[in-house]
Design an enzyme around this catalytic site. Structure first.
Site, mmCIF file in Angstrom:
data_model
loop_
_atom_site.group_PDB
_atom_site.id
_atom_site.type_symbol
_atom_site.label_atom_id
_atom_site.label_comp_id
_atom_site.label_asym_id
_atom_site.label_seq_id
_atom_site.Cartn_x
_atom_site.Cartn_y
_atom_site.Cartn_z
ATOM 1 N N GLU A 176 -16.001 -17.696 -67.206
ATOM 2 C CA GLU A 176 -15.159 -18.634 -66.474
ATOM 3 C C GLU A 176 -14.610 -18.035 -65.176
ATOM 4 O O GLU A 176 -14.155 -18.753 -64.288
ATOM 5 C CB GLU A 176 -13.999 -19.098 -67.348
ATOM 6 C CG GLU A 176 -13.026 -18.002 -67.728
ATOM 7 C CD GLU A 176 -12.126 -18.421 -68.886
ATOM 8 O OE1 GLU A 176 -10.904 -18.270 -68.747
ATOM 9 O OE2 GLU A 176 -12.637 -18.896 -69.913
ATOM 10 N N ARG A 220 -22.706 -32.285 -72.031
ATOM 11 C CA ARG A 220 -22.333 -30.933 -72.437
ATOM 12 C C ARG A 220 -22.761 -30.668 -73.876
ATOM 13 O O ARG A 220 -22.762 -31.571 -74.722
ATOM 14 C CB ARG A 220 -20.833 -30.718 -72.261
ATOM 15 C CG ARG A 220 -20.397 -30.860 -70.804
ATOM 16 C CD ARG A 220 -18.952 -30.508 -70.600
ATOM 17 N NE ARG A 220 -18.715 -29.070 -70.809
ATOM 18 C CZ ARG A 220 -17.517 -28.504 -70.737
ATOM 19 N NH1 ARG A 220 -16.450 -29.248 -70.457
ATOM 20 N NH2 ARG A 220 -17.369 -27.219 -70.933
ATOM 21 N N SER A 232 -19.356 -20.249 -76.951
ATOM 22 C CA SER A 232 -18.634 -19.603 -78.040
ATOM 23 C C SER A 232 -17.687 -20.573 -78.737
ATOM 24 O O SER A 232 -17.236 -20.330 -79.860
ATOM 25 C CB SER A 232 -17.838 -18.406 -77.514
ATOM 26 O OG SER A 232 -16.768 -18.836 -76.677
ATOM 27 N N GLN A 233 -17.384 -21.694 -78.076
ATOM 28 C CA GLN A 233 -16.491 -22.687 -78.685
ATOM 29 C C GLN A 233 -17.082 -23.273 -79.965
ATOM 30 O O GLN A 233 -16.328 -23.771 -80.804
ATOM 31 C CB GLN A 233 -16.177 -23.802 -77.690
ATOM 32 C CG GLN A 233 -15.252 -23.367 -76.564
ATOM 33 C CD GLN A 233 -15.018 -24.449 -75.532
ATOM 34 O OE1 GLN A 233 -15.610 -25.530 -75.594
ATOM 35 N NE2 GLN A 233 -14.160 -24.178 -74.572
#
Length: 452
Positions: free
Chosen positions: A332, A138, A185-186
């Site tokens: 999501e 990831r 966006s994290q």
């Protein structure tokens, strides 16, 4: 897409015999819980999280902060107290000097693997990050590069991914930094959450393609402001794609966690698919949660909703319509919307979600394959899916250890006999006890015996 391992546990998704009529209490928001934990850990005084989500992702976050020296005390209220506003389980967070050496298990939680490296840079000593095999795949390079530019020392063997070690020095310079957060966006939220503790604060400038999941960044900003941080944002007249956080002390606070609106999705979908009615108590009138978009999306697809002081009641019309929608800000929700779209009376196009290829699994490839295996006609596009409804049949729906694929499969199973969900236990990532919640919701509407 990472192949899903063979798993002996196949859960027969219940078939609905009629319209659902239920009230479903959804646990607290994962996004709010994990942001609240980080902010409380960095505060100058103790704080409380009430009605937090207790799931794999949030327990990983809490344990990681404990490993760094933060005190987290868990209490449970009586059933009568739990019924009161803010009642139920509560966590008291007691800030302390952050320290290593420590090893943090991120599991496959994006919030843990991205929010905590900046926290670790503030610790005194080395902090190693490791996790599930999928966590190695990831995206994390944006956070790593940004932290280095802000003064952190990190050893990742030049992978730009886990596993890695952050060598905390007790503080971080901070200042201006450019970051490409188009894959998550994290990346932005990770830097903003710890920024009040940086010596110079931070100025985060996003460079690259459009930012996905903007509601999550707005959630981060709102929660920062609620604990006393000064944040300048593009929405407040600032530069586009630039966020500035001023250094300063954060206040301890008493936070009641909202229900997780994204986790309400399968239950609302059940009302739409069965032509029934589902009420979600305590649905907030105003929220930054992406799941609030379900009110409009599922209404367009054939239902209606009413928001009262008691919560949100969603009612299906008995028909499901296709939809053409940009889900870039609410990616999501894509698996659940795709499941409903596969049962609709007209085609659907889901756009703006290329970044889902980098989530718990490659969600676009997984949905294309698994819906196709059940007889669906799904085409993967450059940034989403095109779904042409066809009669579906039973079969095994693989989940690739992705909680939202498992709940999407359960939605399909309401209308399609013989759907078996591989590893439904993966829903514990954000929604503990999902199988029991699902069967309780169906009640008499569940088919008690399945046809061979």
């Amino acid at each position: 897409m990472t192949e899903s391992p063979a798993h002996p546990a196949l859960w027969p998704a219940p078939l609905a015999a009629g319209a659902v009529d239920a009230t479903v209490t959804v646990p607290g928001s994962k996004s709010v819980t994990n942001r609240g934990l980080v902010l409380a850990a960095l505060s100058s005084e103790p704080g409380w999280l009430r009605r937090p989500l207790r799931s794999r992702d949030t327990l990983l976050m809490a344990e990681a902060l404990r490993t760094l020296g933060v005190g987290i005390e868990e209490t449970a209220s009586s059933s009568s107290a739990a019924a009161q506003p803010g009642g139920g389980e509560a966590w008291r967070i007691i800030p302390a000097g952050l320290h290593g050496p420590a090893t943090i298990d991120v599991g496959n939680a994006g919030t843990v693997m991205r929010f905590l490296p900046p926290v670790a840079a503030l610790a005194d000593g080395p902090v190693r990050f490791d996790g599930d095999p999928r966590s190695y795949e990831r995206p994390l390079g944006g956070v790593i590069d940004a932290l280095r530019a802000l003064g952190a020392r990190i050893d990742d063997d030049n992978r730009g991914a886990l596993p890695m070690t952050v060598f905390g020095s007790g503080g971080l310079d901070g200042g201006p930094v450019e970051i490409d957060a188009s894959s998550s966006s994290q990346f932005v939220s990770a830097l903003l959450l710890s920024a009040p503790r940086f010596n110079q604060g931070v100025e985060v400038r996003h460079v690259g393609a459009a930012l996905p999941s903007m509601p999550h960044i707005r959630m981060t900003v709102d929660m920062l402001r609620s604990v006393g941080a000064q944040v300048d944002t593009p929405e407040a007249g600032g530069e586009p794609n630039v966020w500035r956080v001023t250094p300063g002390a954060l206040l301890g606070r008493d936070l009641v966690v909202e229900p997780d609106l994204s986790n309400a999705q399968p239950f609302l979908a059940a009302a739409l698919v069965t032509g029934g009615r589902v009420t979600i108590p305590d649905w907030p009138a105003h929220t930054t949660q992406p799941g609030d978009a379900l009110r409009e999306i599922f209404t367009t697809m054939g239902g209606s909703c009413e928001l009262t002081e008691q919560g949100l009641t969603f009612t299906g019309s008995g028909r499901i319509h296709g939809i053409d929608v940009d889900l870039g800000e609410v990616g999501e929700l894509t698996p659940g919307i795709a499941a409903v779209a596969a049962l609709a009376d007209s085609p659907s196009t889901l756009r703006g979600v290329a970044h889902l290829r980098l989530h718990e699994t490659d969600r676009l490839a997984a949905l294309t394959k698994e819906l196709g295996e059940l007889g669906g006609d799904v085409t993967e596009t450059a940034d989403g899916l095109h779904i042409r409804p066809r009669p579906l049949h039973g079969g095994i729906f693989h989940t690739y250890e992705d909680h939202r694929l498992a709940t999407a499969a359960a939605v399909i199973g309401l209308a399609v006999d013989g759907v078996e969900v591989e590893n439904v236990a993966t829903t514990a990532k954000t929604l503990p006890d999902f199988p029991a919640m699902w069967t309780d919701m169906l009640g008499p509407a569940a088919v008690p015996a399945r046809r061979a």
